[in-house]
Structures are given as structure tokens and as C-alpha cells.
Design an enzyme around this catalytic site. Structure first.
Site, PDB file in Angstrom:
ATOM      1  N   GLY D 150      80.836 -10.304 -15.621  1.00  0.00           N
ATOM      2  CA  GLY D 150      79.287 -10.815 -15.712  1.00  0.00           C
ATOM      3  C   GLY D 150      79.123 -11.738 -14.263  1.00  0.00           C
ATOM      4  O   GLY D 150      80.063 -12.222 -13.819  1.00  0.00           O
ATOM      5  N   CYS D 151      77.867 -11.605 -14.021  1.00  0.00           N
ATOM      6  CA  CYS D 151      77.460 -12.320 -12.615  1.00  0.00           C
ATOM      7  C   CYS D 151      77.669 -13.911 -12.936  1.00  0.00           C
ATOM      8  O   CYS D 151      78.056 -14.340 -11.973  1.00  0.00           O
ATOM      9  CB  CYS D 151      76.024 -12.068 -12.318  1.00  0.00           C
ATOM     10  SG  CYS D 151      74.826 -12.197 -13.327  1.00  0.00           S
ATOM     11  N   ASN D 152      77.405 -14.380 -14.192  1.00  0.00           N
ATOM     12  CA  ASN D 152      77.582 -15.763 -14.350  1.00  0.00           C
ATOM     13  C   ASN D 152      79.207 -16.048 -14.594  1.00  0.00           C
ATOM     14  O   ASN D 152      79.637 -16.828 -13.939  1.00  0.00           O
ATOM     15  CB  ASN D 152      76.914 -16.246 -15.667  1.00  0.00           C
ATOM     16  CG  ASN D 152      75.551 -16.027 -15.596  1.00  0.00           C
ATOM     17  OD1 ASN D 152      74.916 -16.257 -14.576  1.00  0.00           O
ATOM     18  ND2 ASN D 152      75.068 -15.587 -16.859  1.00  0.00           N
ATOM     19  N   ALA D 153      79.803 -15.337 -15.125  1.00  0.00           N
ATOM     20  CA  ALA D 153      81.389 -15.330 -15.578  1.00  0.00           C
ATOM     21  C   ALA D 153      81.867 -15.092 -13.903  1.00  0.00           C
ATOM     22  O   ALA D 153      82.982 -15.924 -13.767  1.00  0.00           O
ATOM     23  CB  ALA D 153      81.784 -14.025 -16.323  1.00  0.00           C
ATOM     24  N   THR D 155      80.700 -16.387 -11.063  1.00  0.00           N
ATOM     25  CA  THR D 155      80.443 -17.425 -10.319  1.00  0.00           C
ATOM     26  C   THR D 155      81.294 -18.541 -10.934  1.00  0.00           C
ATOM     27  O   THR D 155      81.964 -19.277 -10.091  1.00  0.00           O
ATOM     28  CB  THR D 155      79.007 -18.082 -10.637  1.00  0.00           C
ATOM     29  OG1 THR D 155      78.262 -16.477 -10.400  1.00  0.00           O
ATOM     30  CG2 THR D 155      78.491 -18.914  -9.711  1.00  0.00           C
TER      31      THR D 155
END
Lengths: 344, 344, 344, 344
Positions: D150-153, D155
């Protein structure tokens, strides 16, 4: 404070409905007594529009749940086509300001041409007054049903109507290039209205004479000119939420054009003509009922640029509607509408 | 990878300088060997532009610290007026692509008229080639000094030059309404460029024939027409960072206009003519060297709308400069420039 | 309408000055009689802020041109440090609401620590009342000089002060992550405030405990706690014009935290606590004097997230100042401030 | 140029699909041979994404029309849940990089917990490698199926994984406050993603530990720590198109935290640790595969702020996927990914 007029808003879950509530919130003589939103009936307005959370408002209901005998004036902020079917069956004594396109075109054939179907309430159309306050003020005062103008149509008319009426521009060379903010498209779920699609990008649409507001231009400009007038009109969608900026290219004498507009709007509370050579910006009318108009002479002799800015949701729609409602209810035209623009 | 050409960039602390570095970063045949920025000399490029942090770049220096004998081509991204004074004293054998306005106007009187002072390097002006690649390709190939066009001027010419050359539009009725993003104004500290002032607002500027890029339009269009051509041109500033959208109103046959553009750009790698009736958006060319052009017939017979979109910093400035540099250095014109647009 | 109170605004050419004029424009009991702006003295307000064009306002003047005997209350919207020098020499009987940071810190040493120089008007500091209306209402009512709080400081206190006062959170684990819109930085010409730099980007600043508003947090929270309280505070600049969103991470019982806030703000006209588990958005308080506060329990037992949103220019600055002025002049606290938020 | 690897992209009509095409467009060793988009099968990619107009691309088709025997590697950019059903029936020898959430969680119970249903392709899950290149490089090199994070993950892991692995922060006090741009939500038609709703506003969502990417944090951080680690995580949606900015609040020694990150990323081509005390901005990594990480000491002893910025569509999704594909195909990891960020 005692509120004189009881107000209903049909179609309150859209942007123009919310804008009406925002404006009426500080109006000293109006009280919202009914809010309809068919698919959201039963919800509180603060759930649909949390920015109105501080107001005590009626729960959203279905239209047929409203007791219109208790209503002095009804704003109709429903989608096009729906509006005519609803207004057709409202009590015939009820004052109505319609914000849709349904009653703007007096000629049923023009309606068919621009909206693609037969009109369903021609008997209401017959009594409807075109709602651009500055040009139909006296008719509006005594009207039962007022048809709010399109936001683009309002912008163009503020720029051009006095010029056409005075005959100071060439009727065959009128070009209107409009830059519109996105709230004019309403709260509709379309891909090109997504932030990721619109932000940082801009483009023309309905190019070549396809935009429905041309029906209004054709009707009003031809009436003023006493002959058929057809303008070129290209709207553009720009990455902003509120505002319309119109740039008109006309043939005439720039000083005469400016004088004509200054005279036309001399006593108007909301339309402000800038000093000759100055131009307006949408940022200076945001969230207000003001329209700023500027005139510049082109380097080419006989060519003039007229530029106007207004807020599509306020002066172009809900503010205009409230301005009309004030007149219909015998109040000061400016009541509740002198809110200063929000900048920055 | 072996890099053939040693590149200097003067004025590297502005947006066009940074954009050149961005593009050259993936160019297989170029290597940046010198970066100047007078007031920021001694700083690293990554301090001025942290987005270039991953690149090994020379420290910013003053121009007179550069050993030009080691340089194959110099991009000059300095402010107007400064550029001519610098280029005047550069080695006369050094290939130069200038991004300023200084060498765009061949007639010294036109320079005075639009830029308000005497030109300081007329001898360089004499050898400068106007840098709109698609129209001056062969001259550019053998040029020593190329004058990059204005970003607005480039947009208008992509839309209109083939039409004027072919004589398919009325030269006396050309209106160009342009919508420009803010990076075209550069990294200058002006109140109207602040986010709080520009975001959510838009307006026209230099209205009525005052914008300096008109000098380029006058020069190029008159040359193509074989007579004086004067267009109307109104730029608008819109709340976006990159992009120019031009909307031209011309008199002619829409299909003929489209055919003319299709033919003119048939083999061009960067200028893409859309199918008849389709219109471009700035969001579809962002951060790329592509220009999209569309043609629509107006509802009024004989009126045509031509719309084009390009990125002011890329195709309108640094990408164009690199395209020219490729030619001047004998490389493929498209080298390093086929980056796809960034969307969303 | 009869206007009771004559108002002067010093520093009227900045955003907070303009916001004061916007709010007072529809205030039934106030009249602006003087507007100062040293460098712009002699200009009309409509030249500096064309969005106020419709108002009849005094010409901008220098401060020493104002006859303060004719003024009931003076808003001081001058830059920090300037404000203290000006207020020091104003008539000692003049009611003043200061919007700068100059009189917020009661301890002169704290002033030196956070603002880096000796205070120049300590005698005024001694009588200044800290201007967060909801917490100092009675003192403000009788105050002569009120120090408007910082916009970030206001946000954090609305979230945390009742919790600290009630002792329902752990004083040693308070983290405040703030997201601020750009108008909070004022109309200053800085590179990072340019549209091209800020739009589409966001970042933290003054990280690690360097932001001056920490002085206010330290002062107020320690006073409420009866011991030294030091919070962590990280502001971020986001690409929007108005709004502050604070996200606080605290240790406590979420339901108790919510109950405490509900109780604290039960009768407040402007601070609205959302139902448990709901969170606010800056879009729902834009251009209004409202502050929305939400509380959510984290999945980790004993951890609570408190989130608040307000408009930095209104509730965070000029609206707050007007709220205080209303009290100082014996008017209803909400007079002129019930404008609904602007959405979209 | 000879292209070695034949690439299929399933779900090409979404933002991550378009981003893959953008990146592959200048990749010297890859060629797109198939693009699927079920509901848009039969359309050209240039109709769905006009910014890709200049590329010669296969017509969009249905998945079952693709001859996978001709494909070297398949990117799967389908929605969650759909992805597992599709990948399940792809040829078992086909290399696949999945961009959905379907194969990120190794424990089927965790999948049920976070995604609310039974996994439909557990046999594929068993062979899937978690695709955060910097931490699973060797496994990815030999993997058949890689699950993009995931993109948040991504980051959060770039900020925290080396710190947890090295044990230099307190595992029980980790707070991650994330600010996400809107393209992370995909091209989905939701009211809160409209420009008019999002622009100028920002808010938190999935507050309190509800965001699905927590499943990845729990899995990866616990694995690194050798014990259960649960962080607090609050994502916020900000009005920008690309970018994630993470602000982490941790307990530890700031210098040690910085040293740990510097060491961990010393040889990484895409993750750049800033000098101690400096902080990143999303504007400096836009449209690139770079991640910038900064560390600042708080004024409170033992508290550290770690901040990271990356582009959710590139490093957070499609760029990461391409980085993994390069490894799986035996190419240089950086091939096609060294595009400089786009600024402004």
C-alpha cells in the site's frame, strides 16, 4: 428576531440549495420551514452539509410531506426536467423561484431544441418571468413564478445586454469566452469533476455553439436587438470552485461601451463597473452577490474587450434567486445579500 | 553511459533552468558541466531545488567562473535584458540557446517598442534564429544562436501559423484568448503570484494588446502572410502551475482549417492534431514536450474555434530549447524529450 | 442603520485587516472610521483589496493622521514588534484589540525566548488580557487591551485546554500535529508561498518545538495544569488558503475526553463538538467563526485522537478579535459573526 | 530500440495502470503488448487517457482475450478482491506484480480481519513476496508473484522499518500522522473526491486504527521487532493530486535515529535521507520514484520526529511495481525509473 417570510427549499441537498441556506441564515426576514431532498429524506441537513451544522434547520423530507399552506415562497433547486414536473403540481398561489433551466426559454420550440424533449408544464412557462433581476425587476416584483437564469447566461448578459440594447456594438461579431469554476457543474459524480482530474488542468467544453445557455442568449439578445442575434460562446472549465470570468470580444467604441455600462449599472447595488481600462478577477467577488465588469480598448481600432466576474453559486444562482425573492415578498432587494466577498 | 555533449546552463536557479536540468537528467547524450546563478553562486543545486537532490550536479557558480572552452552548448535562462549583455561577451563560437525574449524580434525598432529600451547586442541579434523548431528546423540545425520563443507566442503559432501560411483564415479577424498557468511568470516574488492570491481566482492581464509576445505574433504572422497581420490577444492567469490553453476564434472553413493543421503536423513528433471536433486539455500534456491541437466548427457558418494546449515550461520553454539543442548538436530531435505527460 | 461604535483598524492592508473589514461590513453596530496602512497611505482600500470595492470606506492613512478621540475601539493588525511600539503610544483610554503576537506572553522572559528581543511596551503587557474568548470571557469584557491569540495556538487550545483543566489526559504525552493553510503566513512575499511552489505540495515547518505559538501553549497549558506542561507541536503547510486542522494524540479515556469537551462547549455559540467518533474538515468552517471538534478512540486502549478545524483568518484571528470587541463594547458576543461557512 | 520484455497490464484504465504505461514509455527494455480494462474493452488507451495519445499502444481488451504465452510479466492493477480471482487463474509460470492489496498479508486471518471476507486464492498467497523492494530485494529477484505494498504502508515502512529493526525506538510509542493526496483514492466516483468538495479543504479519515494499511504495518513491524508492534496511524486527505507526507512521532535518540536511517539507505538509489534537521516536501518528489526522509529532534528530550515524502502513484505504487519487475526480469533495478521529479 421576528421572521416574516416562511421559506421552503426543494432540492436542498445540492450546492445551490446549500447556498440558499447559507444566505438565508443571516437574512433578517426569512425563515426556512421546509427542506426537501427525495433520496436523502429523513436525514438532517447537517449530515449532508456539515458546514450548516450550527443552524437549526428542518429535517430533510420528501416534497409531498411539505404543507405548502404554511409557506410564503418556495425555492426550487431541483434538476432540470424534474423541476417542471414538481412546479406543475405545486399550489398555484405559491410564489416560486426556480433555479433550474426549465422556465428560462419562453418559446417551447427553443426548449425542445436546447433541452431535447417536450416541455411538461407549458402552462407554468406562460406565466414565468425571466429572473435576471437587473433587467426584469418590475416584472419580478409582481411575478408568481420566476425562472432563475443560467450562471453563464447571467454573466454574458451583464456584459452584453446594455450594449445590445443601446446598439453600441456590432451584433454580428460578438464572441464570449467564459472560464467557469467547477461548482457550476453541481454535486454530480462525473470523472472529469474529480479533484485528480480537474486540479492543475483546464479545457474548453460544449465548444462551437452547443452549450444550452445559448438558448438564453439567443432569446434575450434578439429581444433587445429587435432582430436575431447569434453570438459565439465557448465555456472553459478551470480548477477553481467558485467563479465565472467572461471575456467578450466585441466591435465598437471602447469609451462608448464603457459609458453605456456605467450608465446602465449606475444605481445597481450589485453590478459594479470598474474604471475604464481595469479588469476584474473572480477572487474579488467570491461567495458574494457582486458582479464586477471591466472594459478595455484593444490595440486594434474599433475592437473592445469586456470582462466580467461573478460567483456562479451566488450572483449566478442562489444569490440571484434570493434577490428575486426579496422583490417578490416586498422586501429590500439587497436584504441578506450584502455579504462582502471572501478573500483570500 | 558515455555523454557526448558538455552543457552549461546560465541562470540555473529559475524554473526554466530547473526544467532544463530535469530533462537533461535522462538525456543519453548530454552532461551538465556548469550551472550559473549569480546571487546563489556557491550553493548546491539541491539547496535551491531539492527535487534535483538525487543528481550529481556542478556547484552553482558565477558566469565568469565557467571555462567555456569545455562547453559544447550553453542554455541561457537569464532574465530579459541581462541575457543580451551576457551572450554578447560569450565566445563567438559557442553554441547558445537563449530562453529569454532578447533575440526573438528581428527588427530593432520592434524590440524598442515592446521592451522599452535599446537592444544592447544587435550584432548577436543579426545571427539569431527564431527558435520555434517546427517552423525553423533547418535554420536551427546550422544556427549558432537560437532565440527560444515566448511560451504564449509558441502556443499561438502552433495554432495559427499553418493557417496563415496556407491562407485559409481571414487575417483581419483573429482573436486569441489564452489561459496561462502561473509558472510562466517565473520564480518572482509578486503579490499576485502568491498562493493565497491566485488559488481559487483567475483574471485577464495585459488586456487590449499590451502583452510583449504580440511582438512575436506580429513578426511571424506578417512574415507568413506577406502583409501586416495584427491579432487580438488576451492572456489570463489561472490557478494552475503548468500549462497554456489557447482558444482562437477565426473565420474560415472548419474542415479546411483542420485539414491544414493535420497536414502541417503530420510528421511532427510533438504536435498532435486531435480528430475533428475534439478539444485538448492542459492536464494531458503536463510536464511533457507535446502540444495538442483541436478544431471545432462554430454553429455560425464560417467561424472556427482552434484550441491548443502545451506545457509552458516544457514545450513552451525548456523542452523547446532542448529540442533545438538536439538539432544544433546533430542529435535526434526527440532525444530526451519523449517523456510521457504526467497525469493525474 | 444607526451604527453605535466607531472603529479604527491599524494595518488594514494585510489579510487580517481585510478580514476585519469583511466581517464589520455586515455588523449592525460598528462603523469603520479609520484605516491605516503606512506604506499605502493615500490609497483607497478598494485599490489594495478590490473585493471590498462595494463598501464606502475611509481612505488609507498613516497612523498619526487618525484622530483617536473619535474612535471607540481600535483593532491593531500590525506586524509583530511594530504593534507594541504603536500601541504603547496610543491613548491609554482607547480600547484596543491587538492581533499580533506582542501581548500574548505574560512573562517577559518568555517573550524574549520566543521572539528574540526585549519587549518594548511591558507596561501595556501588564494590562493585556489573553484573547481566547471562550476561556477569558469575563476578563475580556472589562479589558482595555486584548491580545488576540495565534491561530495555531487557538486551535490547539480549543482541543486541549478543557482536557488539561479537567485533568483527563496525561500531561506528558500530548502531540499536536497541525495542518495550516497559507493565508496564516500573511501577504508576505516569500518564495515558498508562491502558488507555483505551494500548490500540489506540502511539508512540515518549524519542526521539533521551534514554532513561536509554543510559547502560548506552554503558558496556558501550564497555568491550567498547575504544573509545567510541554507539548510536541508540528505545523505543516498545505495547499489551501484558509483553514487549520489540528490532530492531537493524547492518552486518556476517549469517552471521557469527549464528555469533557461536550460539557466545556455546551453553551458556546462558535465551538461545536461533533458526535463521538466523527471528525471535522476545514471545508466545513471556511470563512466562518466556527470551530468544529471531534474525538475518536484509537484501537490502542487509552489512546485518543482529538481533531479540530477552524478558519485561521476568522476564528483564528479577525473573527476572534471581533468576538472580543463585541464583549468589550457591551454588545452580543455573536454580533456580526453568525455568517455561515462558505462551501463549496 | 529492441525491447526485451513483453508486458501486460491488467486494469489499465485506472491511475496506477496509466502510471505504469507512463513509466514504461521510456523504459528501454520493456514493451507493452496487452492492456486490459473489462468495461472499456475495445477502446483505445488514448480515449481513456488522452495524455498517452502519442504512444502506440494495444487496444484495451478483456483479460481472457490476452494470449499470456506471449507475455513475460504481467502487472495486475485491478481492484482489491478482483485481483485474487484473476491471478488465481493466470498461468502459474507467468511472472506477476500485483498492485492490489490482495497478497500483502501473509496470515489469512489478518486478511479476513482487514478486508472483511475469505481470501479466494490462498495458494497464490503462499508464494507471494511482499513487494517493498528495499527490504525484500533478494526474495523479489526470484519471485513469481510480488504483492505491491500500500502507498501509505510503503511510506510508513521507509520511515520506521530500519528503526524498528535496529531497536532504536520505543515500540510502544509510535504515532504516524499521514497526509495523502487524492490520487491514492483512485479514479472512483465519490462525492468527497470531487474538486468542489476537496479543493481548499482537508480532513482525517479512517481515524483510530481503521485503515487497512495497518494490517501491513502490524505484519511487517512485528516481524522486524520479533514481538507484536501496534502503531497509531491517522491518514488525512489533502487537496493535492500526488504525494504522501508522513510525520512520525517516536521515542528515541534523534541522532541515533538519523544515523540508523542513513546507514540503512546508504546505497539505495531511490530513498534519500536528508541532512539531520532538514525535512522533505511532497513537491520535491512529485511524479518520481524517490522517497525523501528527514529526522528532527524535538525540544523534548528523547522525542524524535521522522518525516518522509513520496509520490503515492510512483514510489507508492506503479514505480515500486516497476522496480520489482526490473529485478524479476534480471534488469537493473533503476531502469526506466530515474526520471527527475516534476517541479513546479
Amino acid at each position: 428576531m421576528y421572521k416574516t417570510h416562511k421559506i421552503a427549499i426543494l432540492g436542498a441537498s445540492g450546492y445551490t440549495g446549500a447556498e440558499l441556506v447559507r444566505l438565508i441564515a443571516t437574512h433578517p426576514k426569512m425563515e426556512v420551514v421546509a427542506l426537501s431532498a427525495d433520496r436523502k429524506a429523513g436525514m438532517e441537513m447537517s449530515e449532508v452539509f456539515p458546514h450548516l451544522r450550527h443552524l437549526a434547520l428542518p429535517t430533510l423530507c420528501k416534497i409531498d410531506e411539505i404543507d405548502f399552506s404554511d409557506v410564503d415562497l418556495c425555492f426550487c433547486a431541483l434538476p432540470h426536467a424534474t423541476s417542471q414536473r414538481v412546479i406543475k403540481v405545486l399550489p398555484k398561489t405559491l410564489k416560486v423561484v426556480d433555479l433550474s433551466a426549465d422556465f428560462r426559454l419562453r418559446d417551447p420550440e427553443e426548449y425542445v431544441k436546447w433541452y431535447g424533449g417536450e416541455h411538461d408544464a407549458l402552462e407554468c412557462q406562460a406565466e414565468a418571468v425571466y429572473g435576471l433581476t437587473e433587467f426584469y425587476r418590475e416584472d419580478i416584483r409582481s411575478a408568481r413564478l420566476v425562472a432563475g437564469t443560467g450562471c453563464n447566461a447571467a454573466t454574458g448578459q451583464y456584459m452584453l445586454s446594455p450594449l445590445i440594447k443601446a446598439g453600441v456594438i456590432d451584433f454580428d461579431h460578438i464572441i464570449l469566452d467564459l472560464k467557469c469554476a467547477v461548482s457550476g457543474a453541481g454535486r454530480s459524480l462525473k470523472e472529469n469533476l474529480l479533484h485528480a482530474e480537474l486540479s492543475e488542468g483546464y479545457h474548453a467544453y460544449a465548444v462551437g455553439g452547443k452549450h444550452r445557455h445559448l438558448g438564453e442568449f439567443d432569446q434575450e439578445f434578439s429581444k433587445l436587438a429587435g432582430r436575431e442575434v447569434r453570438i459565439q460562446f465557448t465555456p472553459h472549465l478551470v480548477p477553481a470552485n467558485r467563479g465565472i470570468l467572461g471575456t467578450a470580444y466585441v466591435h465598437g467604441n471602447a469609451q462608448e461601451v464603457h459609458d453605456t455600462l456605467v450608465t446602465a449599472y449606475h444605481d445597481e447595488p450589485f453590478v459594479k463597473v470598474l474604471p475604464f481600462g481595469e479588469v476584474p478577477s473572480t477572487k474579488h467577488i467570491r461567495a458574494s452577490n457582486f458582479c464586477h465588469v471591466g472594459v478595455v480598448a484593444d490595440r486594434i481600432e474599433g475592437r473592445v474587450i469586456v470582462i466580467a466576474a461573478l460567483d456562479n453559486l451566488t450572483k449566478g444562482s442562489s444569490g440571484q434567486a434570493l434577490q428575486n425573492a426579496n422583490l417578490m415578498l416586498g422586501e429590500e432587494e439587497t436584504e441578506g445579500l450584502m455579504l462582502a466577498p471572501v478573500f483570500p
